[in-house]
Design an enzyme around this catalytic site. Structure first.
Site, mmCIF file in Angstrom:
data_model
loop_
_atom_site.group_PDB
_atom_site.id
_atom_site.type_symbol
_atom_site.label_atom_id
_atom_site.label_comp_id
_atom_site.label_asym_id
_atom_site.label_seq_id
_atom_site.Cartn_x
_atom_site.Cartn_y
_atom_site.Cartn_z
ATOM 1 N N THR A 221 -5.719 -1.297 -0.884
ATOM 2 C CA THR A 221 -5.266 -2.639 -1.272
ATOM 3 C C THR A 221 -6.332 -3.552 -0.729
ATOM 4 O O THR A 221 -7.077 -3.154 0.162
ATOM 5 C CB THR A 221 -3.897 -2.936 -0.598
ATOM 6 O OG1 THR A 221 -2.851 -2.322 -1.334
ATOM 7 C CG2 THR A 221 -3.588 -4.401 -0.489
ATOM 8 N N THR A 272 -1.574 -3.371 4.221
ATOM 9 C CA THR A 272 -1.992 -2.273 3.349
ATOM 10 C C THR A 272 -1.406 -0.985 3.898
ATOM 11 O O THR A 272 -1.399 -0.774 5.112
ATOM 12 C CB THR A 272 -3.529 -2.143 3.264
ATOM 13 O OG1 THR A 272 -3.828 -0.921 2.564
ATOM 14 C CG2 THR A 272 -4.209 -2.129 4.617
#
Ligand code: ASP
Length: 360
Positions: A221, A272
Protein backbone atom coordinates in the site's frame (compact mmCIF):
# COMPACT_ATOMS: atom_id res chain seq x y z
CA UNK A 1 -32.94 53.47 15.92
CA UNK A 2 -30.60 53.31 12.87
CA UNK A 3 -27.73 54.42 15.15
CA UNK A 4 -28.40 51.62 17.65
CA UNK A 5 -28.39 49.02 14.88
CA UNK A 6 -25.17 50.48 13.44
CA UNK A 7 -23.48 50.52 16.88
CA UNK A 8 -24.47 46.93 17.57
CA UNK A 9 -23.23 45.83 14.16
CA UNK A 10 -19.93 47.61 14.83
CA UNK A 11 -19.57 45.95 18.25
CA UNK A 12 -20.25 42.51 16.77
CA UNK A 13 -17.78 43.22 13.95
CA UNK A 14 -15.03 44.24 16.39
CA UNK A 15 -15.66 41.20 18.62
CA UNK A 16 -15.43 38.91 15.61
CA UNK A 17 -12.17 40.55 14.56
CA UNK A 18 -10.67 40.16 18.06
CA UNK A 19 -11.87 36.55 18.22
CA UNK A 20 -10.42 35.63 14.85
CA UNK A 21 -7.12 37.35 15.80
CA UNK A 22 -6.98 35.32 19.05
CA UNK A 23 -7.80 32.14 17.14
CA UNK A 24 -5.04 32.80 14.63
CA UNK A 25 -2.59 33.46 17.45
CA UNK A 26 -3.46 30.20 19.17
CA UNK A 27 -3.29 28.29 15.86
CA UNK A 28 0.21 29.62 15.10
CA UNK A 29 3.06 27.33 16.09
CA UNK A 30 5.33 28.68 18.85
CA UNK A 31 8.33 30.72 17.74
CA UNK A 32 10.90 27.94 18.15
CA UNK A 33 8.84 25.76 15.79
CA UNK A 34 8.31 28.31 13.07
CA UNK A 35 9.24 26.84 9.73
CA UNK A 36 8.77 23.30 11.03
CA UNK A 37 7.37 20.64 8.73
CA UNK A 38 7.35 16.85 8.63
CA UNK A 39 6.50 14.40 5.86
CA UNK A 40 6.52 10.61 6.35
CA UNK A 41 5.76 8.04 3.64
CA UNK A 42 5.42 4.30 3.23
CA UNK A 43 5.34 2.01 0.22
CA UNK A 44 3.90 -1.01 2.00
CA UNK A 45 4.94 -3.73 4.40
CA UNK A 46 4.84 -7.42 3.69
CA UNK A 47 5.93 -7.48 0.07
CA UNK A 48 9.51 -7.10 1.07
CA UNK A 49 11.57 -10.14 2.03
CA UNK A 50 15.21 -10.30 3.10
CA UNK A 51 15.71 -13.34 0.89
CA UNK A 52 14.94 -11.23 -2.18
CA UNK A 53 17.15 -8.34 -1.17
CA UNK A 54 19.49 -7.13 -3.91
CA UNK A 55 21.48 -3.92 -4.20
CA UNK A 56 19.76 -3.13 -7.48
CA UNK A 57 16.26 -3.53 -6.07
CA UNK A 58 17.13 -1.45 -3.05
CA UNK A 59 18.45 1.31 -5.30
CA UNK A 60 15.23 1.35 -7.30
CA UNK A 61 13.01 1.57 -4.24
CA UNK A 62 15.21 4.15 -2.55
CA UNK A 63 15.11 6.38 -5.62
CA UNK A 64 11.32 6.03 -5.85
CA UNK A 65 10.77 6.89 -2.19
CA UNK A 66 13.11 9.86 -2.49
CA UNK A 67 11.26 11.11 -5.54
CA UNK A 68 7.95 10.99 -3.66
CA UNK A 69 9.43 12.71 -0.59
CA UNK A 70 10.84 15.49 -2.76
CA UNK A 71 7.44 16.27 -4.27
CA UNK A 72 5.74 16.57 -0.87
CA UNK A 73 8.63 18.49 0.61
CA UNK A 74 8.56 21.10 -2.14
CA UNK A 75 4.98 21.89 -1.11
CA UNK A 76 5.63 21.97 2.64
CA UNK A 77 8.80 24.01 2.33
CA UNK A 78 6.94 26.80 0.57
CA UNK A 79 4.46 26.92 3.43
CA UNK A 80 1.93 24.74 1.58
CA UNK A 81 -0.77 22.70 3.25
CA UNK A 82 -0.30 19.22 4.70
CA UNK A 83 -3.36 18.03 2.76
CA UNK A 84 -1.81 19.15 -0.56
CA UNK A 85 1.51 17.55 0.33
CA UNK A 86 0.06 14.14 1.17
CA UNK A 87 -2.11 14.05 -1.94
CA UNK A 88 0.76 15.03 -4.27
CA UNK A 89 3.13 12.55 -2.62
CA UNK A 90 0.69 9.66 -2.86
CA UNK A 91 0.01 10.46 -6.53
CA UNK A 92 3.71 9.95 -7.29
CA UNK A 93 3.64 6.57 -5.56
CA UNK A 94 0.40 5.61 -7.33
CA UNK A 95 2.02 6.31 -10.69
CA UNK A 96 5.03 4.15 -9.82
CA UNK A 97 4.50 0.49 -10.84
CA UNK A 98 6.82 -0.73 -8.06
CA UNK A 99 4.10 -0.15 -5.48
CA UNK A 100 0.72 -1.77 -4.94
CA UNK A 101 -1.40 1.32 -5.62
CA UNK A 102 -2.57 2.89 -8.87
CA UNK A 103 -0.40 1.46 -11.66
CA UNK A 104 1.11 -1.76 -10.34
CA UNK A 105 -1.84 -2.66 -8.12
CA UNK A 106 -2.41 -6.30 -7.27
CA UNK A 107 -5.15 -8.32 -8.96
CA UNK A 108 -8.37 -9.63 -7.50
CA UNK A 109 -9.24 -13.32 -7.69
CA UNK A 110 -11.18 -12.52 -10.88
CA UNK A 111 -8.15 -10.84 -12.46
CA UNK A 112 -9.18 -7.20 -12.02
CA UNK A 113 -7.51 -4.25 -10.31
CA UNK A 114 -9.84 -2.76 -7.68
CA UNK A 115 -8.39 0.21 -5.89
CA UNK A 116 -9.09 1.81 -2.50
CA UNK A 117 -7.91 5.21 -1.21
CA UNK A 118 -8.62 7.71 1.54
CA UNK A 119 -7.53 11.16 2.62
CA UNK A 120 -8.19 13.09 5.82
CA UNK A 121 -7.62 16.69 6.87
CA UNK A 122 -6.72 16.92 10.56
CA UNK A 123 -7.67 20.60 10.67
CA UNK A 124 -11.39 19.99 10.12
CA UNK A 125 -11.70 16.18 10.39
CA UNK A 126 -13.00 16.28 6.83
CA UNK A 127 -12.40 12.99 5.05
CA UNK A 128 -13.00 11.31 1.69
CA UNK A 129 -12.56 7.77 0.38
CA UNK A 130 -13.13 5.65 -2.70
CA UNK A 131 -13.31 1.86 -2.71
CA UNK A 132 -13.25 -0.81 -5.39
CA UNK A 133 -12.61 1.58 -8.28
CA UNK A 134 -11.21 0.22 -11.53
CA UNK A 135 -10.80 3.17 -13.90
CA UNK A 136 -9.54 6.12 -11.83
CA UNK A 137 -5.87 6.70 -12.53
CA UNK A 138 -5.19 8.40 -9.18
CA UNK A 139 -7.70 7.20 -6.60
CA UNK A 140 -6.26 9.57 -3.98
CA UNK A 141 -7.36 12.57 -6.03
CA UNK A 142 -10.84 11.08 -6.32
CA UNK A 143 -10.88 10.58 -2.53
CA UNK A 144 -9.99 14.24 -2.09
CA UNK A 145 -12.80 15.25 -4.44
CA UNK A 146 -15.23 13.14 -2.39
CA UNK A 147 -14.04 15.04 0.69
CA UNK A 148 -14.30 18.48 -0.85
CA UNK A 149 -16.99 18.27 -3.49
CA UNK A 150 -19.58 15.79 -2.25
CA UNK A 151 -21.75 15.52 0.82
CA UNK A 152 -20.43 11.99 1.43
CA UNK A 153 -17.31 10.40 2.88
CA UNK A 154 -16.99 7.04 1.12
CA UNK A 155 -18.01 6.25 -2.47
CA UNK A 156 -17.57 2.84 -4.02
CA UNK A 157 -17.41 1.12 -7.42
CA UNK A 158 -19.29 2.49 -10.40
CA UNK A 159 -20.79 5.41 -8.45
CA UNK A 160 -17.35 6.58 -7.35
CA UNK A 161 -16.13 6.32 -10.94
CA UNK A 162 -19.06 8.33 -12.25
CA UNK A 163 -18.47 10.97 -9.61
CA UNK A 164 -14.76 11.15 -10.48
CA UNK A 165 -15.59 11.55 -14.16
CA UNK A 166 -18.02 14.37 -13.40
CA UNK A 167 -15.27 16.08 -11.42
CA UNK A 168 -12.94 15.97 -14.42
CA UNK A 169 -10.58 13.48 -12.77
CA UNK A 170 -8.50 11.37 -15.15
CA UNK A 171 -10.18 8.12 -16.14
CA UNK A 172 -8.18 5.30 -17.74
CA UNK A 173 -8.88 1.94 -19.29
CA UNK A 174 -8.57 -0.79 -16.60
CA UNK A 175 -5.65 -2.28 -18.57
CA UNK A 176 -3.59 0.77 -17.52
CA UNK A 177 -3.07 -0.83 -14.08
CA UNK A 178 -1.71 -4.11 -15.44
CA UNK A 179 1.86 -5.13 -14.68
CA UNK A 180 3.30 -8.59 -15.46
CA UNK A 181 4.77 -8.98 -11.93
CA UNK A 182 1.40 -8.54 -10.23
CA UNK A 183 -0.25 -10.83 -12.75
CA UNK A 184 2.31 -13.52 -11.90
CA UNK A 185 1.62 -13.00 -8.17
CA UNK A 186 -2.05 -13.69 -8.83
CA UNK A 187 -1.24 -16.87 -10.77
CA UNK A 188 0.92 -18.09 -7.87
CA UNK A 189 -1.87 -17.32 -5.43
CA UNK A 190 -4.40 -19.18 -7.58
CA UNK A 191 -2.12 -22.25 -7.55
CA UNK A 192 -1.92 -22.04 -3.76
CA UNK A 193 -5.71 -21.73 -3.69
CA UNK A 194 -6.12 -25.04 -5.47
CA UNK A 195 -3.70 -26.67 -3.06
CA UNK A 196 -5.71 -25.18 -0.22
CA UNK A 197 -8.90 -26.62 -1.63
CA UNK A 198 -7.40 -30.07 -1.89
CA UNK A 199 -6.24 -29.91 1.70
CA UNK A 200 -9.59 -28.51 2.81
CA UNK A 201 -11.38 -31.42 1.15
CA UNK A 202 -9.13 -33.83 3.00
CA UNK A 203 -9.66 -31.75 6.20
CA UNK A 204 -5.91 -31.32 6.50
CA UNK A 205 -5.76 -27.56 6.44
CA UNK A 206 -5.24 -25.87 9.80
CA UNK A 207 -6.16 -22.21 10.40
CA UNK A 208 -2.53 -21.26 11.08
CA UNK A 209 -1.50 -22.87 7.82
CA UNK A 210 -4.26 -21.05 5.94
CA UNK A 211 -3.07 -17.77 7.44
CA UNK A 212 0.46 -18.47 6.26
CA UNK A 213 -0.85 -19.10 2.75
CA UNK A 214 -2.68 -15.76 2.82
CA UNK A 215 0.45 -14.02 4.07
CA UNK A 216 2.34 -15.48 1.11
CA UNK A 217 0.00 -13.51 -1.15
CA UNK A 218 1.95 -10.48 -0.10
CA UNK A 219 0.49 -7.05 -0.23
CA UNK A 220 1.54 -3.45 -0.04
CA UNK A 221 0.00 0.00 0.00
CA UNK A 222 1.30 3.53 -0.21
CA UNK A 223 0.70 6.34 2.22
CA UNK A 224 1.82 9.75 3.41
CA UNK A 225 1.29 11.79 6.56
CA UNK A 226 2.37 15.38 7.06
CA UNK A 227 2.57 18.24 9.52
CA UNK A 228 2.69 21.63 7.82
CA UNK A 229 4.16 24.92 9.03
CA UNK A 230 0.78 25.99 10.40
CA UNK A 231 0.53 22.93 12.59
CA UNK A 232 -2.01 21.11 10.42
CA UNK A 233 -1.91 17.34 10.07
CA UNK A 234 -3.12 15.25 7.12
CA UNK A 235 -3.05 11.60 6.07
CA UNK A 236 -3.49 9.81 2.74
CA UNK A 237 -3.46 6.11 1.85
CA UNK A 238 -3.90 4.33 -1.49
CA UNK A 239 -3.82 0.63 -2.35
CA UNK A 240 -4.72 -2.19 -4.67
CA UNK A 241 -5.54 -4.15 -1.51
CA UNK A 242 -4.61 -7.79 -1.08
CA UNK A 243 -3.56 -9.99 -3.97
CA UNK A 244 -6.28 -12.54 -4.91
CA UNK A 245 -8.97 -10.71 -2.91
CA UNK A 246 -12.51 -11.91 -3.55
CA UNK A 247 -16.14 -10.84 -3.67
CA UNK A 248 -15.62 -7.07 -3.81
CA UNK A 249 -13.43 -7.14 -0.70
CA UNK A 250 -12.54 -3.72 0.68
CA UNK A 251 -9.57 -3.24 2.98
CA UNK A 252 -8.69 -0.87 5.79
CA UNK A 253 -7.17 1.89 3.66
CA UNK A 254 -10.46 3.64 2.74
CA UNK A 255 -12.00 3.06 6.18
CA UNK A 256 -11.52 6.26 8.14
CA UNK A 257 -10.17 5.38 11.58
CA UNK A 258 -8.87 1.96 10.48
CA UNK A 259 -6.18 2.51 7.82
CA UNK A 260 -6.28 6.30 7.60
CA UNK A 261 -6.84 9.03 10.18
CA UNK A 262 -5.77 12.61 10.93
CA UNK A 263 -6.68 14.96 13.75
CA UNK A 264 -4.81 18.18 14.50
CA UNK A 265 -5.14 17.62 18.22
CA UNK A 266 -3.46 14.20 18.11
CA UNK A 267 -1.87 12.51 15.11
CA UNK A 268 -1.97 11.64 11.39
CA UNK A 269 -1.66 7.94 10.50
CA UNK A 270 -1.52 5.82 7.35
CA UNK A 271 -1.44 2.02 7.68
CA UNK A 272 -0.27 -0.90 5.60
CA UNK A 273 -0.76 -4.58 6.31
CA UNK A 274 -3.41 -7.25 6.48
CA UNK A 275 -6.42 -4.97 6.28
CA UNK A 276 -8.97 -7.19 7.98
CA UNK A 277 -7.00 -6.94 11.24
CA UNK A 278 -6.58 -3.20 10.94
CA UNK A 279 -10.32 -2.81 10.57
CA UNK A 280 -11.02 -5.05 13.57
CA UNK A 281 -8.53 -3.13 15.70
CA UNK A 282 -9.76 0.25 14.40
CA UNK A 283 -6.02 0.80 14.25
CA UNK A 284 -5.48 4.48 13.46
CA UNK A 285 -8.29 5.93 15.58
CA UNK A 286 -7.38 3.74 18.55
CA UNK A 287 -3.87 5.18 18.52
CA UNK A 288 -5.30 8.69 18.24
CA UNK A 289 -7.66 8.01 21.16
CA UNK A 290 -4.86 6.72 23.34
CA UNK A 291 -2.93 9.91 22.72
CA UNK A 292 -5.98 12.08 23.34
CA UNK A 293 -7.54 10.36 26.34
CA UNK A 294 -4.67 8.66 28.14
CA UNK A 295 -1.87 11.07 27.30
CA UNK A 296 0.23 8.25 25.91
CA UNK A 297 3.11 9.08 23.62
CA UNK A 298 2.70 8.28 19.91
CA UNK A 299 5.63 5.88 20.07
CA UNK A 300 4.12 3.87 22.93
CA UNK A 301 0.62 3.73 21.51
CA UNK A 302 1.73 2.83 17.97
CA UNK A 303 4.23 0.20 19.16
CA UNK A 304 1.70 -1.55 21.30
CA UNK A 305 -0.89 -1.69 18.53
CA UNK A 306 1.48 -2.83 15.77
CA UNK A 307 3.97 -4.96 17.67
CA UNK A 308 1.64 -6.56 20.25
CA UNK A 309 -2.08 -6.32 19.48
CA UNK A 310 -1.81 -6.89 15.71
CA UNK A 311 0.30 -10.09 15.75
CA UNK A 312 -1.65 -11.38 18.75
CA UNK A 313 -4.78 -11.42 16.58
CA UNK A 314 -2.89 -13.10 13.73
CA UNK A 315 -2.33 -10.07 11.49
CA UNK A 316 0.79 -8.25 10.41
CA UNK A 317 1.92 -4.99 8.83
CA UNK A 318 3.03 -1.53 9.86
CA UNK A 319 2.11 2.13 9.82
CA UNK A 320 3.53 5.62 9.61
CA UNK A 321 2.50 8.46 11.89
CA UNK A 322 3.34 12.03 12.81
CA UNK A 323 1.86 13.68 15.87
CA UNK A 324 0.96 17.31 16.46
CA UNK A 325 4.42 17.97 17.98
CA UNK A 326 6.20 16.54 14.96
CA UNK A 327 7.17 13.19 16.51
CA UNK A 328 7.39 10.37 14.01
CA UNK A 329 6.59 6.66 14.43
CA UNK A 330 7.08 3.95 11.78
CA UNK A 331 6.58 0.57 13.51
CA UNK A 332 6.13 -2.67 11.56
CA UNK A 333 6.07 -6.35 12.51
CA UNK A 334 6.92 -7.71 9.06
CA UNK A 335 10.41 -8.27 7.63
CA UNK A 336 10.42 -4.80 6.23
CA UNK A 337 8.44 -1.73 5.27
CA UNK A 338 9.36 0.71 2.53
CA UNK A 339 9.45 4.00 4.35
CA UNK A 340 11.03 7.40 4.64
CA UNK A 341 10.70 10.81 6.15
CA UNK A 342 11.89 14.34 5.64
CA UNK A 343 11.63 17.06 8.24
CA UNK A 344 12.89 20.39 9.47
CA UNK A 345 12.55 21.57 13.08
CA UNK A 346 12.51 25.30 12.27
CA UNK A 347 13.71 27.82 9.70
CA UNK A 348 17.33 27.59 10.87
CA UNK A 349 17.54 23.86 11.43
CA UNK A 350 19.03 21.47 8.88
CA UNK A 351 16.74 19.23 6.83
CA UNK A 352 16.72 15.64 8.11
CA UNK A 353 15.93 12.80 5.75
CA UNK A 354 15.92 9.02 5.88
CA UNK A 355 14.75 6.26 3.57
CA UNK A 356 14.75 2.60 4.65
CA UNK A 357 13.33 -0.81 3.84
CA UNK A 358 14.39 -3.34 6.46
CA UNK A 359 14.68 -3.21 10.26
CA UNK A 360 18.32 -2.14 10.37
N1 ASP B 1 -3.90 -2.74 3.98
C1 ASP B 1 -4.11 -3.10 2.62
C2 ASP B 1 -5.39 -3.86 2.53
O1 ASP B 1 -5.62 -4.74 3.32
C3 ASP B 1 -3.03 -3.90 2.03
C4 ASP B 1 -1.65 -3.54 2.46
O2 ASP B 1 -1.40 -2.53 3.04
O3 ASP B 1 -0.73 -4.28 2.20
O4 ASP B 1 -6.13 -3.64 1.60
Amino acid sequence: MVNIVQNNAMRIGISLLVLSFCFQLSAQPKKEFQGRYVLVIHGGAGTILRSQRTAELEKKYTASLEEALAVGQSILEKGGKAIDAVEATVRVLEDNPLFNAGKGAVFTHEGRNELDAAIMDGRTLAAGSVAGVTTIRNPITAARAVMEKSEHVLLSGKGAEQFAKEQGIEIVDPSYFYTPERWRSLQRALERDSLKQLKQQASLLKIAEENELIKKDRYGTVGAVALDMEGNLAAATSTGGMNNKKWGRIGDAPIIGAGTYANNSTVAISCTGWGEYYIRLVMAKTISDQIEYTNRSLQDAANEMVMVKLPKLGGDGGLIAVDKSGNIAMPFCTEGMYRGYIKRENYNAPIQKEVAMFKD
